[in-house]
Design a protein around this motif. Structure first.
Motif, short mmCIF file in Angstrom:
data_model
loop_
_atom_site.label_atom_id
_atom_site.label_comp_id
_atom_site.label_asym_id
_atom_site.label_seq_id
_atom_site.Cartn_x
_atom_site.Cartn_y
_atom_site.Cartn_z
N GLN A 3 -8.61 -3.89 1.79
CA GLN A 3 -8.07 -2.65 2.21
C GLN A 3 -7.36 -2.76 3.64
O GLN A 3 -7.80 -3.52 4.44
N LEU A 4 -6.12 -1.83 3.95
CA LEU A 4 -5.52 -1.97 5.31
C LEU A 4 -5.37 -0.61 5.52
O LEU A 4 -4.88 0.25 4.90
N TRP A 36 4.13 -5.97 10.62
CA TRP A 36 4.52 -4.39 10.64
C TRP A 36 5.68 -4.26 10.08
O TRP A 36 6.68 -4.92 10.34
N VAL A 37 5.77 -3.18 9.24
CA VAL A 37 7.25 -2.83 8.64
C VAL A 37 7.23 -1.24 8.78
O VAL A 37 6.06 -0.53 8.79
N CYS A 96 1.23 -1.61 7.71
CA CYS A 96 0.61 -2.90 8.15
C CYS A 96 0.84 -3.67 6.85
O CYS A 96 0.49 -2.96 5.66
N ALA A 97 1.15 -4.89 6.80
CA ALA A 97 1.23 -5.51 5.36
C ALA A 97 0.60 -6.71 5.45
O ALA A 97 0.67 -7.45 6.53
N LYS A 98 0.08 -7.28 4.46
CA LYS A 98 -0.82 -8.68 4.50
C LYS A 98 0.43 -9.55 3.79
O LYS A 98 0.89 -9.31 2.71
N TRP A 111 -0.32 -3.71 1.15
CA TRP A 111 0.05 -2.79 2.17
C TRP A 111 -0.90 -1.56 2.69
O TRP A 111 -1.90 -1.10 1.78
N GLY A 112 -0.79 -1.00 3.71
CA GLY A 112 -1.54 0.11 4.09
C GLY A 112 -0.89 1.27 3.81
O GLY A 112 0.08 1.37 3.22
N GLN A 113 -1.54 2.34 3.99
CA GLN A 113 -1.07 3.69 3.59
C GLN A 113 -0.02 4.25 4.58
O GLN A 113 0.62 5.14 4.40
#
Length: 121
Positions: A3-4, A36-37, A96-98, A111-113
Motif C-alpha cells: 500500500q502507498l 514521484w510522478v 508516489c510509486a515503488k 502506485w498510490g492513489q
C-alpha cells in the motif's frame, strides 16, 4: 499487500510551498527505490523525481530541479516531496510509486492513489 498512501496535497498560491508524504506498507521499504510522478489535467504522466533505497542518491526532472526536494525516512516507511516556489504549471495529481529494485533504473510495480496539488491565486 503493498500500500502507498499519499497525503499533503491542496490549494496553494503561486510561490507557495507544500510537502507531500507517501506512507508505505506491505514491503521492505528500505530495500526499494521510490519515485514521484504527476499528471496534469488533460496530460500524460510526467516523472518528477526519484530516490534510491538508501536515500543517498536523487534525481529530478528539469522542470522541478532546484524547487523540489525528494527525501525518505526508512525508519518511518515514508517518502516525501518538498515543493517550493510552486507555479501554476505544477498543478497535477501527484503519485508516489515503488520501483522493482534499489535504484531508479528499475520499472514501477506499485502506485498510490494520488494527491491533488492545485497552484492558483
Amino acid at each position: 499487500e503493498v500500500q502507498l498512501v499519499e497525503s499533503g496535497g491542496g490549494l496553494v498560491q503561486p510561490g507557495g510551498s507544500l510537502r507531500l508524504s507517501c506512507a508505505a506498507s506491505g514491503f521492505t521499504f528500505s530495500s526499494y527505490a521510490m519515485s514521484w510522478v504527476r499528471q496534469a489535467p488533460g496530460k500524460g504522466l510526467e516523472w518528477v523525481s526519484a530516490i534510491n533505497s538508501g536515500g543517498g542518491s536523487t534525481s529530478y526532472a528539469d522542470s522541478v530541479k532546484g524547487r523540489f526536494t525528494i527525501s525518505r525516512d526508512n525508519a518511518k516507511n515514508t517518502l516525501y516531496l518538498k515543493m517550493n516556489s510552486l507555479k501554476p504549471e505544477d498543478t497535477a495529481v501527484y503519485y508516489c510509486a515503488k520501483l522493482q529494485g534499489s535504484s531508479w533504473v528499475h520499472q514501477y510495480d506499485y502506485w498510490g492513489q494520488g494527491t491533488q496539488v492545485t497552484v492558483s491565486s
